[in-house]
Design an enzyme around this catalytic site. Structure first.
Site, PDB file in Angstrom:
ATOM      1  N   ARG A 232      49.628  34.572  35.900  1.00  0.00           N
ATOM      2  CA  ARG A 232      48.182  34.476  36.017  1.00  0.00           C
ATOM      3  C   ARG A 232      47.772  33.092  36.536  1.00  0.00           C
ATOM      4  O   ARG A 232      48.326  32.075  36.121  1.00  0.00           O
ATOM      5  CB  ARG A 232      47.521  34.694  34.641  1.00  0.00           C
ATOM      6  CG  ARG A 232      47.490  36.154  34.185  1.00  0.00           C
ATOM      7  CD  ARG A 232      46.544  36.981  35.051  1.00  0.00           C
ATOM      8  NE  ARG A 232      46.422  38.376  34.644  1.00  0.00           N
ATOM      9  CZ  ARG A 232      47.229  39.371  35.025  1.00  0.00           C
ATOM     10  NH1 ARG A 232      48.234  39.139  35.844  1.00  0.00           N
ATOM     11  NH2 ARG A 232      47.015  40.602  34.606  1.00  0.00           N
ATOM     12  N   ASP A 256      51.772  33.921  43.219  1.00  0.00           N
ATOM     13  CA  ASP A 256      51.265  35.257  43.541  1.00  0.00           C
ATOM     14  C   ASP A 256      49.924  35.465  42.851  1.00  0.00           C
ATOM     15  O   ASP A 256      49.303  36.505  42.991  1.00  0.00           O
ATOM     16  CB  ASP A 256      52.273  36.317  43.083  1.00  0.00           C
ATOM     17  CG  ASP A 256      51.830  37.722  43.462  1.00  0.00           C
ATOM     18  OD1 ASP A 256      51.514  37.932  44.652  1.00  0.00           O
ATOM     19  OD2 ASP A 256      51.761  38.594  42.574  1.00  0.00           O
ATOM     20  N   GLU A 261      40.689  34.342  41.639  1.00  0.00           N
ATOM     21  CA  GLU A 261      41.178  35.262  42.679  1.00  0.00           C
ATOM     22  C   GLU A 261      40.437  36.601  42.679  1.00  0.00           C
ATOM     23  O   GLU A 261      40.581  37.396  43.599  1.00  0.00           O
ATOM     24  CB  GLU A 261      42.670  35.539  42.462  1.00  0.00           C
ATOM     25  CG  GLU A 261      42.948  36.314  41.178  1.00  0.00           C
ATOM     26  CD  GLU A 261      44.422  36.625  40.929  1.00  0.00           C
ATOM     27  OE1 GLU A 261      45.294  35.959  41.500  1.00  0.00           O
ATOM     28  OE2 GLU A 261      44.682  37.550  40.144  1.00  0.00           O
ATOM     29  N   HIS A 293      48.583  38.550  44.697  1.00  0.00           N
ATOM     30  CA  HIS A 293      48.798  39.305  43.464  1.00  0.00           C
ATOM     31  C   HIS A 293      49.442  40.665  43.793  1.00  0.00           C
ATOM     32  O   HIS A 293      48.900  41.738  43.473  1.00  0.00           O
ATOM     33  CB  HIS A 293      47.490  39.492  42.696  1.00  0.00           C
ATOM     34  CG  HIS A 293      47.706  39.600  41.214  1.00  0.00           C
ATOM     35  ND1 HIS A 293      46.990  38.879  40.287  1.00  0.00           N
ATOM     36  CD2 HIS A 293      48.585  40.339  40.496  1.00  0.00           C
ATOM     37  CE1 HIS A 293      47.409  39.187  39.071  1.00  0.00           C
ATOM     38  NE2 HIS A 293      48.378  40.060  39.172  1.00  0.00           N
TER      39      HIS A 293
END
Ligand code: COI
Length: 328
Positions: A232, A256, A261, A293
């Protein structure tokens, strides 16, 4: 039982359609995510299934509760988009799902190798017909110590995947069990910071882990450390990370997930002005790799996510337990 699934993707359709055909199940699918504007679409439904970028804060949950919704399930492992306290007060039971940890674990190894071997840089240059070896020299994993923070299902799977590379694997976990000790050398966080060449994060976003990686902890790490985050964005203070990349304290980053986001990931922004300066600054560095992500995104995970979410809701609807129920 009536269920609304928000934010469905085409790849989920084969699995969702199985439940649409089930007797006694009315499953309505919405492309849109759950937001204050779309919450009323669930009026009259018993349960809702949501995604990671849906909003399930107090305002939205109140609308769901007013519309009669009693059950909410997120088709994700992480559930930081749900205000569990508010849900409890409003009488909405919440659940997450579980899915194969190997999608994220494989992707973590991919990011580690990509950043160690400067793979993105090599591919961009090769696309421009530049086949020189300039700045392409990488590092070998068996010469390195990898520090895993968090040894839940994903952290353990990462350790298993890395075991064939011959690197030293060290880990921090607040709850070491017998298996974790066979997969990694368990140590304190400070010991891990001092010894790891690569640090990979596999811990949930909670108030305790917020900005776990910040100036104070980055200063405890080896100079040139590589930071990998497939967990996260909130785990990292992005401003401090940028400073550490600029000073050379951090030698490479592959993430990622990044802070703020929510409105960016899983959407085509090719000609949009993206409002996340820190992410854009990070993307501009040659030794930083940012992906949207996507670590979770495999055929296995999509099927597991749908199955656990819808079957959990159906269990509740039949007065049974949902094994994925979240408690405050
Ligand atoms: C999760 O399951 O927690 C993920 O990170 C996947 C994503 C779709 C939010």
């Amino acid at each position: 039982m009536k269920i609304i699934a928000y934010g469905y993707r085409d790849d989920e359709m084969p699995y969702l359609s199985t439940y649409q055909k089930m007797e006694g199940v009315e499953l309505e699918l919405k492309r849109e995510h759950l937001t204050p504007e779309t919450a009323s679409w669930a009026n009259g439904a018993d349960g809702v299934s949501i995604t990671g970028v849906c909003r399930a804060d107090r305002e939205v949950l109140k609308q769901l509760a007013d519309g009669g919704v009693r059950f909410l399930s997120t088709r994700t492992v992480g559930y930081n988009q749900i205000d569990l306290e508010a849900a409890k007060t409003l009488g909405i039971r919440c659940a997450n799902v579980t899915y194969s940890p190997y999608g994220v674990a494989n992707y973590t190894v991919l990011l580690i190798l990509a950043i160690l071997r400067k793979f993105m840089h090599i591919m961009v240059r090769s696309g421009c017909m530049d086949y020189s070896l300039k700045d392409m020299q990488g590092k070998e994993l068996q010469n390195m110590t990898v520090g895993i923070i968090g040894m839940g299902r994903i952290g353990k799977a990462v350790a298993r995947c890395l075991s064939g590379f011959g690197c030293r694997i060290i880990a921090f976990t607040p709850h070491p069990d017998e298996e974790t000790r066979t997969l990694a050398e368990i140590m304190t966080m400070d010991e891990l910071y001092a010894q790891a060449d690569i640090i990979t994060l596999h811990t949930p976003a909670t108030p305790e882990t917020y900005h776990l990686i910040c100036k104070a902890t980055l200063d405890k790490m080896k100079k040139g450390v590589y930071i990998i985050n497939t967990a996260r964005g909130e785990l990292i203070n992005t401003g401090d990370l940028i400073d550490a990349v600029e000073s050379g304290q951090v030698g490479g980053v592959a993430i990622d997930s990044f802070e703020h986001e929510q409105d960016i990931i899983h959407v085509d922004h090719e000609y949009n002005v993206i409002r996340n300066r820190e992410m854009l600054i990070l993307k501009a560095y040659p030794n930083v790799l940012v992906s949207p992500h996507a670590a979770f995104y495999t055929d296995q995970a999509s099927s597991d996510m749908v199955r656990c979410s819808i079957e959990g809701l159906l269990s509740w609807g039949q007065g049974k337990e949902n094994p994925f129920e979240l408690n405050v």
